[in-house]
Design a protein around this motif. Structure first.
Motif, mmCIF file in Angstrom:
data_model
loop_
_atom_site.group_PDB
_atom_site.id
_atom_site.type_symbol
_atom_site.label_atom_id
_atom_site.label_comp_id
_atom_site.label_asym_id
_atom_site.label_seq_id
_atom_site.Cartn_x
_atom_site.Cartn_y
_atom_site.Cartn_z
ATOM 1 N N TYR A 134 7.045 2.998 0.126
ATOM 2 C CA TYR A 134 7.815 3.383 1.179
ATOM 3 C C TYR A 134 9.284 3.689 0.596
ATOM 4 N N ARG B 150 9.059 8.636 0.679
ATOM 5 C CA ARG B 150 9.106 8.690 2.246
ATOM 6 C C ARG B 150 8.666 9.933 2.360
ATOM 7 N N ALA C 76 3.777 9.409 0.628
ATOM 8 C CA ALA C 76 4.553 8.697 2.176
ATOM 9 C C ALA C 76 3.709 8.952 2.893
ATOM 10 N N TRP C 77 2.851 10.297 2.880
ATOM 11 C CA TRP C 77 0.946 10.062 4.386
ATOM 12 C C TRP C 77 0.002 9.418 3.571
ATOM 13 N N THR D 62 0.601 6.588 2.403
ATOM 14 C CA THR D 62 0.924 5.322 2.767
ATOM 15 C C THR D 62 1.134 4.629 4.542
ATOM 16 N N LYS D 63 1.234 5.900 5.027
ATOM 17 C CA LYS D 63 1.544 5.804 6.702
ATOM 18 C C LYS D 63 -0.197 5.567 7.001
ATOM 19 N N ILE E 3 -1.300 2.144 5.816
ATOM 20 C CA ILE E 3 -0.705 1.134 6.584
ATOM 21 C C ILE E 3 -1.287 -0.099 7.134
#
Length: 420
Positions: free
Chosen positions: A301, A305, A310-311, A313-314, A317
């Motif tokens: 993160y 970002r 980033a995608w 990671t989201k 999570i």
């Protein structure tokens, strides 16, 4: 030859590649099983009341049934898929001599031969537990050995039934050609099973785990014992194998030690340096899952970002909060990625040593409760130690792990942009 070339050679090795693809294929099953296990263990009052209203007094049985349906047959799924991927690009398959699914079915029969329980020369039985996560390692080995034996026998022309061009369905041609190799493979595996199973071993899989558990128990230091287990888990993961499931039988043994430690605490014994259990590992080392995923996600993160990382990671999570991280490990990917090899193995080892030092020196309260592995961070730290010191240790652990991951993620980003 540099490290990148070496890893590339390992990644393309046909057996490792087949196992990795099989594990990838079964990720939905792993995730479903993990989530259903988590939902059956949640102790929050409002959640339990909601489940009681929806499903009745036996609401937990609903989630247990989902777990059983997904994970208790995972070894079968792995045997079939590993065998399929291992033979799908062979010459015999390319020229239509055999269908890869036929080879997978033979491997499945061989696996059932290996996991049968031999009871004093009286009967053969198959336990349902022999088909789940506790036998993943046996499933991998059986799939590889049986497939190679089958392909070898298939390559012997004298063992092949002659194919006829006027047979309507080509599947029948392939079936006829593999009858003798299939029989030979199953017979060889059955003979191996009889000779390898000792007089005091119910079946080969339990024999292997009993032997390895004995080796682990020979290690006197609790810290050294945990370091060995942590190292093996992450080496398996890095090779594309589901390290957590392969080592599950040994981790369950450690889980039993949790209760023994708590009983000793109740007697007033001073075991601060010995209370190194599965609960400690789940709550303070594998925060977010193998590789201490929460640390990795925080570092991701901070660096990325935007874009695919980033995608990812989201997307990862919510599962990572409950220590479910297959999506992130295979999606990043960490598997056979030389850049992430050092931090992926180093972070859990460092956090193991920090946890042990914090507890043995009395900086935090000793682990006094057994906590389920799906319990989210901070909640697990408080429950495990019955103190805010457990939460403080988890915060420190996350910061340490993120700091170790950070430079490697930066290197990975620069490499992707062509700056290195």
């Amino acid at each position: 030859m540099n490290s990148v070339q070496l890893v590339d050679i390992i990644a393309n090795q046909r057996h490792i590649a087949a196992v990795r693809r099989a594990v990838l294929l079964n990720i939905p099953i792993f995730v479903i099983g993990a989530f259903s296990t988590m939902l059956s263990e949640v102790t929050i009052l409002w959640y339990q009341q909601l489940m009681l209203a929806w499903f009745g007094a036996n609401w937990s049985a609903f989630w247990h049934s989902v777990t059983s349906a997904s994970l208790n047959g995972i070894s079968i799924s792995l045997v079939l898929s590993i065998s399929y991927f291992l033979c799908e690009k062979t010459e015999q398959v390319k020229r239509g001599q055999v269908h890869p699914l036929a080879v997978a079915i033979v491997s499945f029969a061989c696996y059932l031969t290996f996991v049968q329980t031999y009871l004093h020369n009286v009967s053969w039985e198959i336990s349902f537990s022999s088909l789940g996560v506790g036998c993943v390692f046996c499933a991998i080995v059986t799939a590889i050995i049986s497939t190679e034996i089958f392909l070898f026998l298939l390559s012997i022309n004298k063992l092949n039934i002659e194919l006829f061009t006027d047979i309507a369905d080509p599947i029948l041609q392939q079936v006829l050609s593999c009858i003798i190799p299939a029989i030979g493979t199953i017979v060889i595996i059955a003979v191996l099973n009889i000779f390898l199973v000792g007089p005091n071993i119910e079946y080969l899989n339990s024999g292997f785990y009993n032997w390895f558990a004995g080796v682990i128990q020979e290690i006197e230091s609790p810290l050294a014992k945990m370091i060995v287990l942590i190292l093996l888990i992450h080496v398996f993961w890095f090779l594309g194998l589901h390290g957590s499931n392969i080592m599950e039988p040994f981790l369950q043994y450690i889980k039993l030690e949790d209760l023994q430690m708590i009983y000793k605490l109740a007697d007033g014994s001073n075991i601060a340096g010995e209370a190194f259990t599965k609960t400690l590992m789940d709550s303070f080392v594998l925060i977010g899952g193998a590789g201490s995923t929460i640390c990795l996600m925080l570092a991701l993160y901070l660096v990325s970002r935007r874009g695919n990382m980033a995608w990812l990671t989201k997307l990862s999570i919510v599962p990572a909060i409950f220590n479910i991280n297959e999506i992130l490990i295979f999606g990043l990917p960490i598997v056979l990625n030389p850049i992430f090899l050092i931090p992926f193995i180093t972070v859990p080892l460092v956090l193991t040593c920090v946890s042990y030092s914090a507890i043995s020196t009395g900086l935090i309260s000793i682990v006094v409760e057994s906590v389920h592995w799906t319990t989210p961070p901070f909640i697990s730290g408080y429950i495990a130690t019955n103190s805010w010191s457990g939460v403080a240790l988890q915060i420190v652990q996350i910061l340490i792990g993120s700091a170790i991951y950070l430079p490697f993620i930066i290197i990975n980003e620069k490499q992707k942009k062509g700056e290195i």
